[in-house]
Design an enzyme around this catalytic site. Structure first.
Site, PDB file in Angstrom:
ATOM      1  N   ASP A 221       0.836  -1.214   0.000  1.00  9.43           N
ATOM      2  CA  ASP A 221       0.000   0.000   0.000  1.00  9.43           C
ATOM      3  C   ASP A 221       0.865   1.256   0.000  1.00  9.43           C
ATOM      4  OD1 ASP A 221      -2.409   1.356  -0.039  1.00  9.43           O
ATOM      5  OD2 ASP A 221      -2.645   1.348   2.144  1.00  9.43           O
TER       6      ASP A 221
ATOM      7  N   GLY B  71      -0.084   5.464  -4.352  1.00 11.94           N
ATOM      8  CA  GLY B  71      -0.700   6.744  -4.727  1.00 11.94           C
ATOM      9  C   GLY B  71      -0.099   7.885  -3.923  1.00 11.94           C
ATOM     10  N   ARG B  72       0.035   7.682  -2.620  1.00 12.99           N
ATOM     11  CA  ARG B  72       0.587   8.762  -1.767  1.00 12.99           C
ATOM     12  C   ARG B  72       2.062   8.994  -2.068  1.00 12.99           C
ATOM     13  NH1 ARG B  72      -1.129   6.141   3.464  1.00 12.99           N
ATOM     14  NH2 ARG B  72      -1.565   4.459   1.991  1.00 12.99           N
TER      15      ARG B  72
ATOM     16  N   ARG C  69      -0.837   9.492  -9.744  1.00 13.75           N
ATOM     17  CA  ARG C  69      -0.862   8.235  -8.967  1.00 13.75           C
ATOM     18  C   ARG C  69      -0.276   7.063  -9.766  1.00 13.75           C
ATOM     19  NH1 ARG C  69      -4.076   7.497  -4.610  1.00 13.75           N
ATOM     20  NH2 ARG C  69      -4.474   5.366  -5.275  1.00 13.75           N
TER      21      ARG C  69
ATOM     22  N   HIS D 278       2.205   3.553  -9.051  1.00 13.00           N
ATOM     23  CA  HIS D 278       1.965   2.136  -9.362  1.00 13.00           C
ATOM     24  C   HIS D 278       3.124   1.568 -10.190  1.00 13.00           C
ATOM     25  CE1 HIS D 278      -1.875   2.398  -7.517  1.00 13.00           C
ATOM     26  NE2 HIS D 278      -2.440   3.136  -8.443  1.00 13.00           N
TER      27      HIS D 278
ATOM     28  N   SER E 118      -7.581  -5.532  -4.840  1.00 12.40           N
ATOM     29  CA  SER E 118      -8.622  -6.120  -3.999  1.00 12.40           C
ATOM     30  C   SER E 118      -9.967  -6.100  -4.722  1.00 12.40           C
ATOM     31  CB  SER E 118      -8.742  -5.351  -2.675  1.00 12.40           C
ATOM     32  OG  SER E 118      -9.419  -4.136  -2.878  1.00 12.40           O
ATOM     33  N   SER E 119     -10.903  -6.911  -4.213  1.00 10.28           N
ATOM     34  CA  SER E 119     -12.239  -6.937  -4.817  1.00 10.28           C
ATOM     35  C   SER E 119     -12.919  -5.570  -4.678  1.00 10.28           C
ATOM     36  CB  SER E 119     -13.080  -8.058  -4.205  1.00 10.28           C
ATOM     37  OG  SER E 119     -12.931  -8.106  -2.800  1.00 10.28           O
TER      38      SER E 119
ATOM     39  N   ARG F 280     -12.371   2.285  -7.709  1.00 10.99           N
ATOM     40  CA  ARG F 280     -11.497   3.405  -8.094  1.00 10.99           C
ATOM     41  C   ARG F 280     -11.898   3.954  -9.468  1.00 10.99           C
ATOM     42  NH1 ARG F 280      -5.510   2.444  -5.641  1.00 10.99           N
ATOM     43  NH2 ARG F 280      -6.249   1.870  -3.567  1.00 10.99           N
TER      44      ARG F 280
ATOM     45  N   LEU G  78      10.653 -20.456  -5.055  1.00 10.92           N
ATOM     46  CA  LEU G  78       9.779 -19.539  -4.306  1.00 10.92           C
ATOM     47  C   LEU G  78       8.387 -19.681  -4.895  1.00 10.92           C
ATOM     48  CD1 LEU G  78       9.264 -16.992  -2.424  1.00 10.92           C
ATOM     49  CD2 LEU G  78       9.717 -15.618  -4.454  1.00 10.92           C
TER      50      LEU G  78
ATOM     51  N   SER H 220      -7.984  -4.793   5.388  1.00 15.65           N
ATOM     52  CA  SER H 220      -8.608  -4.498   4.078  1.00 15.65           C
ATOM     53  C   SER H 220      -9.019  -5.742   3.296  1.00 15.65           C
ATOM     54  CB  SER H 220      -7.681  -3.605   3.227  1.00 15.65           C
ATOM     55  OG  SER H 220      -7.436  -2.386   3.867  1.00 15.65           O
TER      56      SER H 220
ATOM     57  N   GLU I 275       1.757 -13.180  12.545  1.00 15.93           N
ATOM     58  CA  GLU I 275       2.358 -12.007  13.184  1.00 15.93           C
ATOM     59  C   GLU I 275       2.191 -10.805  12.259  1.00 15.93           C
ATOM     60  OE1 GLU I 275       3.502 -11.904  16.278  1.00 15.93           O
ATOM     61  OE2 GLU I 275       3.013 -14.036  16.469  1.00 15.93           O
TER      62      GLU I 275
END
Ligand code: IPE
Ligand code: IPE
Ligand code: MG
Length: 252
Positions: free
Chosen positions: A25, A28-29, A38, A42, A70-71, A76, A136, A197, A208
């Site tokens: 997250d 954008g900021r 923005r 990304h 996310s769903s 947006r 991985l 979220s 954790e």
């Protein structure tokens, strides 16, 4: 009777976590703070993904799960959503050969039916190409929601059980989108918000949690090491007392 939880064994936190799940997250900021659009955040965020994947391979982390879309992110503006889709498609196109060569197995989980046919096809090809790799396990959660996941798993469990039967955890867990992976040991959220979220709601029961103010485009291998250091200070008790843990360890 209370059925035993699936979260039973106590991992040794002095070791590297075997499954790290990240909410990436703050793109954008990051951009807005630099007077950039923005979308620039990304695009920079994709570079962080590359760096963190590489760092996880180097640290022998077995599972890395990244929340990419996310769903709820469909809410947006349409142009931001379509740019995110394009970025995803370009990243897949550019990275899949490198992933294959590094021994990475890629999976994309979420309700993929909402993506356009070309992207769905690209995802299927990338998964197929890397399916025999095991350095991985990289999972991208796209159009993913924890509630969606639990509901689709419950519906599948309902279909496979006689009408009217009660579910146990063991009936539901195998149908979850990430049933192939152990539950995450370490959850990281960048960007300063302290919330889940609608990420892996079922699987995070005893994970954790680690929150950092660092925006995702600034999150690098050193930031990952700070999160792992924090994890290694934790005592995971899964409901037991500290004294009991010593006994459990001795017995195992
Ligand atoms: C995370 O960054 C990327 C996605 C959700 C796709 P954001 O775009 O949410 O960035 P902020 O939270 O607005 O800064
Ligand atoms: C969570 O970030 C989802 C992803 C990183 C893909 P959001 O930016 O969508 O979360 P909220 O809206 O701040 O809770
Ligand atoms: Mg955000």
């Amino acid at each position: 009777m209370i059925k035993a939880s699936s979260t039973q064994n106590i991992p040794d936190t002095s070791l590297i976590p075997s499954h790290v799940a990240i909410i990436m997250d703050g793109n954008g900021r990051w951009a807005t703070s630099r007077y950039l659009p923005r979308v620039a955040g990304h695009a920079k965020g994709v570079e962080s993904v590359r760096a963190i994947v590489k760092a996880c391979v180097a640290r022998k982390i077995s599972y890395l799960t990244l929340f990419a879309f996310s769903s709820e992110n469909w809410r947006r503006p349409a142009d931001e959503v379509s740019l995110l889709m394009r970025l995803f498609s370009t990243a897949l196109e550019r990275e899949v050969n490198r992933m294959f060569a590094t021994g990475i197995r890629l999976r994309v989980v979420g309700d993929l039916s909402r993506f356009d046919a070309r992207l769905q096809d690209q995802i299927a090809q990338a998964e197929l190409k890397t399916k025999d790799n095991d350095t991985l396990n990289l999972t991208i959660c796209a159009n993913y929601g924890g509630r969606w996941d639990m509901l689709q798993a419950m519906n599948k469990a309902a279909d496979s059980l006689p009408v009217g039967s009660e579910f146990t955890e063991q009936d539901i867990a195998p149908h979850l989108a990430m049933a192939f992976a152990p539950e995450p040991d370490l959850f990281i959220r960048t960007g300063g918000e302290q919330r889940i979220s609608n990420f892996l709601l079922w699987q995070l029961a005893y994970t954790e949690l680690y929150f950092t103010d660092t925006y995702w485009p600034d999150f690098d291998a050193a930031s990952l090491d700070e999160a792992i250091d924090s994890y290694q200070q934790r005592e995971r008790r899964f409901g037991r007392t500290s004294a009991q843990l010593i006994e459990v360890r001795k017995a195992s």
